[in-house]
Design an enzyme around this catalytic site. Structure first.
Site, PDB file in Angstrom:
ATOM      1  N   LYS A  75       0.824  -1.208   0.000  1.00  0.00           N
ATOM      2  CA  LYS A  75       0.000   0.000   0.000  1.00  0.00           C
ATOM      3  C   LYS A  75       0.861   1.263   0.000  1.00  0.00           C
ATOM      4  CE  LYS A  75      -3.828  -0.246  -0.128  1.00  0.00           C
ATOM      5  NZ  LYS A  75      -4.755  -0.414  -1.295  1.00  0.00           N
ATOM      6  N   HIS A  93      -1.681   3.391  -7.646  1.00  0.00           N
ATOM      7  CA  HIS A  93      -2.942   4.082  -7.929  1.00  0.00           C
ATOM      8  C   HIS A  93      -2.663   5.465  -8.506  1.00  0.00           C
ATOM      9  CE1 HIS A  93      -4.942   0.820  -5.903  1.00  0.00           C
ATOM     10  NE2 HIS A  93      -4.266   1.045  -4.795  1.00  0.00           N
TER      11      HIS A  93
END
Length: 351
Positions: A75, A93
């Site tokens: 993450k 992302h």
């Protein structure tokens, strides 16, 4: 010699890892150096990595790692604005217009580093070489069912926690579901042929919730899709792109509907491609349901690290998928890594 540096995750409720001790031992046997940051929260103990031959280094020390080290995590990094000089393997992302992603690319550009995005490690057919998809779908459907149970009790779903394994999750959920009247509920899954959709459908089947499965053929018309409103649950299980139609339009909450819970497992609310157009932010473990309409209720569940509800199973599954690609060395000329590198170069050049 490739030096892989497994960082300790710094996000709350993130206990997964992309490398097991057994996988680390295989990398070392193949000639790599593997450093592992100490972590009390990682689902697999640090001692097991030491026994596998890894160098154990302090938690969160990756900014001071040797320049040639490839930093591997799952993450996001701390949003401190610092330049990033290393090569990082992670879920960035950053390639669909996300605001946080543009900030991340700016940091890479400032530091001269490289992002090798796990989401875009693909084979020659464009299929991802490793994904948490199945367990994201399974856990996401479970949280959505919890949201529905809370609705039927006149409540909004409260905090959720990880489970030791899938059997424990399904047993606990079945017990909760038996206490409410949800026998008429049905679910529609878009992306039913993919890993995420299969996971969501399997959880629903385990809870005896009938499932309507859609994929590309059923959505090729571009919509609108009133059938979604005829189901108590809608699960969005696809990776959206510029060609993805809107599945749930902004007027859906006020429409006549059986729809009560949207499980946006793909969870990309700040992307321009978001096909669930009734919310604009992810939900959390502490507050998994975002209520977007009150009467009748409509909740959106959009937690973006769902596989952490089943951290051991999801970690072992993902790590086994990724290991062959790691063995091909991120700093080599393997096509999987080269495609990811080329994609990064294209996007960082636009910053």
């Amino acid at each position: 010699m490739t030096h892989l540096w497994l960082r300790a995750e710094q996000r709350a409720n993130e206990t997964r890892t992309g490398l097991t001790p057994e996988g680390a031992a295989q990398l070392i046997a193949a000639g790599m150096k593997v450093s592992v940051e100490d972590s009390d929260s990682r689902v697999l103990p640090t001692a097991a990595y030491a026994q596998a031959g890894c160098e154990i280094v302090p938690a969160y020390s990756w900014p001071d790692a040797p320049q040639n080290a490839v930093i591997f995590g799952l993450k996001e990094l701390p949003e401190d604005g610092t330049p990033l000089p290393h090569t990082h393997i992670m879920f960035g992302h950053a390639y669909k217009g996300q605001t946080s992603g543009q900030t991340l690319l700016t940091r890479f550009k400032a530091g001269g580093g490289t992002l090798l995005d796990l989401e875009y490690l693909t084979d020659d057919n464009g299929r991802r070489v490793a994904a948490f998809g199945y367990w994201a779908g399974f856990a996401g459907a479970a949280v959505a069912v919890k949201c529905r149970i809370a609705q039927l009790r006149g409540e909004v779903c409260g905090p959720v926690q990880p489970y030791p394994n899938a059997d424990a999750l399904t047993a606990a959920l079945a017990e909760e579901l038996a206490q409410v009247d949800a026998v008429a509920d049905r679910a529609l899954v878009i992306g039913a042929l993919g890993r995420v959709g299969r996971g969501a459908a399997d959880l629903c089947s385990a809870m005896e919730i009938p499932v309507t499965g859609w994929d590309m053929a059923e959505t090729a018309s571009g919509g609108p899709f009133p059938e979604i409103l005829d189901h108590a649950y809608f699960f969005n299980c696809i990776l959206a792109n510029a060609d993805t139609p809107a599945f749930v339009r902004p007027d859906a909450p006020k429409a006549k509907r059986a729809l009560r819970v949207i499980g946006d497992i793909a969870c990309d609310p700040d992307s321009a491609f978001n096909p669930v157009q009734v919310y604009d932010r992810a939900t959390t473990w502490d507050a998994p349901a975002l209520r977007v309409h009150d009467d009748p209720p409509l909740d959106v569940m959009a937690i973006d690290n769902l596989p952490s509800m089943l951290p051991r199973e999801s970690s072992e599954d993902f790590a086994s998928q990724l290991l062959p690609t790691l063995l091909n060395q991120p700093q080599g000329d393997d096509p999987v890594w080269q495609r990811a590198h080329d994609l990064f170069k294209r996007h960082v050049a636009e910053v």
